[in-house]
Design a protein around this motif. Sequence first.
Motif, PDB file in Angstrom:
ATOM      1  N   ILE A  54      48.460  45.808  33.625  1.00  0.00           N
ATOM      2  CA  ILE A  54      48.628  44.954  32.995  1.00  0.00           C
ATOM      3  C   ILE A  54      50.204  44.262  33.777  1.00  0.00           C
ATOM      4  O   ILE A  54      50.559  43.513  35.006  1.00  0.00           O
ATOM      5  N   VAL A  55      50.734  45.407  34.458  1.00  0.00           N
ATOM      6  CA  VAL A  55      52.474  45.378  35.740  1.00  0.00           C
ATOM      7  C   VAL A  55      51.782  45.001  36.761  1.00  0.00           C
ATOM      8  O   VAL A  55      52.949  44.420  37.398  1.00  0.00           O
ATOM      9  N   ALA A  56      50.546  45.964  37.366  1.00  0.00           N
ATOM     10  CA  ALA A  56      50.200  45.190  38.154  1.00  0.00           C
ATOM     11  C   ALA A  56      50.075  44.384  38.745  1.00  0.00           C
ATOM     12  O   ALA A  56      50.166  43.412  39.402  1.00  0.00           O
ATOM     13  N   SER A  57      48.921  43.827  37.640  1.00  0.00           N
ATOM     14  CA  SER A  57      48.437  42.816  37.456  1.00  0.00           C
ATOM     15  C   SER A  57      49.305  41.147  37.804  1.00  0.00           C
ATOM     16  O   SER A  57      49.505  40.836  38.300  1.00  0.00           O
ATOM     17  N   ALA A  58      50.788  41.550  36.611  1.00  0.00           N
ATOM     18  CA  ALA A  58      51.889  41.178  36.931  1.00  0.00           C
ATOM     19  C   ALA A  58      52.185  40.603  38.081  1.00  0.00           C
ATOM     20  O   ALA A  58      52.974  39.068  38.188  1.00  0.00           O
ATOM     21  N   ILE A  59      52.566  41.424  38.564  1.00  0.00           N
ATOM     22  CA  ILE A  59      53.404  41.776  39.634  1.00  0.00           C
ATOM     23  C   ILE A  59      52.404  41.378  41.076  1.00  0.00           C
ATOM     24  O   ILE A  59      53.184  40.273  42.067  1.00  0.00           O
ATOM     25  N   VAL A  66      45.416  40.757  32.284  1.00  0.00           N
ATOM     26  CA  VAL A  66      45.909  40.830  31.131  1.00  0.00           C
ATOM     27  C   VAL A  66      44.623  40.263  29.805  1.00  0.00           C
ATOM     28  O   VAL A  66      45.504  40.861  28.571  1.00  0.00           O
ATOM     29  N   LEU A  67      44.305  39.606  30.079  1.00  0.00           N
ATOM     30  CA  LEU A  67      42.821  39.361  28.794  1.00  0.00           C
ATOM     31  C   LEU A  67      42.408  40.925  29.348  1.00  0.00           C
ATOM     32  O   LEU A  67      41.562  41.032  27.955  1.00  0.00           O
ATOM     33  N   VAL A  68      41.097  40.617  30.305  1.00  0.00           N
ATOM     34  CA  VAL A  68      39.891  41.867  30.204  1.00  0.00           C
ATOM     35  C   VAL A  68      40.697  43.184  29.434  1.00  0.00           C
ATOM     36  O   VAL A  68      39.958  43.742  29.411  1.00  0.00           O
ATOM     37  N   THR A  69      42.045  44.030  30.508  1.00  0.00           N
ATOM     38  CA  THR A  69      42.461  45.222  30.796  1.00  0.00           C
ATOM     39  C   THR A  69      42.015  45.217  28.389  1.00  0.00           C
ATOM     40  O   THR A  69      41.822  46.934  28.529  1.00  0.00           O
ATOM     41  N   PRO A  70      43.228  44.849  27.623  1.00  0.00           N
ATOM     42  CA  PRO A  70      43.558  44.723  26.340  1.00  0.00           C
ATOM     43  C   PRO A  70      41.479  44.702  25.607  1.00  0.00           C
ATOM     44  O   PRO A  70      42.049  46.222  24.823  1.00  0.00           O
ATOM     45  N   LEU A  71      41.403  44.658  26.207  1.00  0.00           N
ATOM     46  CA  LEU A  71      39.773  44.353  25.385  1.00  0.00           C
ATOM     47  C   LEU A  71      39.210  46.082  25.354  1.00  0.00           C
ATOM     48  O   LEU A  71      38.594  45.933  24.484  1.00  0.00           O
TER      49      LEU A  71
END
Length: 306
Positions: free
Chosen positions: A230-235, A78-83
Amino acid sequence: MRISENTKGLVLAMASSAFIGSSFILKKKGLKRAGATGARAGVGGYTYLLEPLWWAGMVTMIIGEIANFVAYIYAPAVLVTPLGALSIIISAVLAHFLLKERLQKMGVVGCLSCIVGSVIIVIHAPQERTPDSVQEIWDLATQPAFLVYVAATISLVLALMLYFEPRYGHVNILVYLGICSLMGSLTVMSIKAIGIAIRLTLEGVSQALDTFNAALVSPVYYAMFTTLTIVASAIMFKDWLGQDASTIVSELCGFITVLSGTIILHSTREQPPVSTQGSVAWYIGDSMKGIEEHLITISNSHYTEE
């Protein structure tokens, strides 16, 4: 002073964006040079393999992806991907000077929106909860919810590859980018899990860019890939577990701000003149309405009447 895990991931993610953003420009220049002297990659040509600029872009991209790989080991997705949006800013600025794709005033607003959104995400990003053993990583990967996500993702990818790609692959940007984004979300989770496993051990415990306009490829791919990751990481990793509602909303607002800036940036970039000889014009479907109707020129060799 001990540097936090998130800080390490942040620095690596920013370095990755710098390399990847530069690689887009180098590869694009290489593809344009190759297209001027032989068959374009989009129509099956391989002259780009003889272009030093294209190879320089590939090497730069590999360096960026390695930095990105390591960033996922230290910081949550959630931190790395949006950057990754920072690579789009770098790409846009370099394109302004090197590809003569003029960056307009609204494009500057888009860049600022990406930066503001990224800052919001960094401030509210959750601290990484690193698994303590390979067994814990396996338990996370075999959760019923994540297995359902994996099955659904693979099913969609197969449908896109086997049915939609032969029919619409060269006329609808969402086909190729859908395949890349869906598989990318699983790849990131796999890389993250493998990276953590390697780290624990050491501690003792695809040519859409040539077929479609870069101004359209980047924001659509960024939105799809980031959201799915983000969805995959959250799951799988439960990144938001333990955060209060206001923090989660702030992160979502940051992501929306970055996405909005990305769309503004690319929709206002100067488009190259469109030739009407030997080509067929296509409009991207209803999914992009309300943002901007992007005109894409596709070679007649790709057009087959149903």
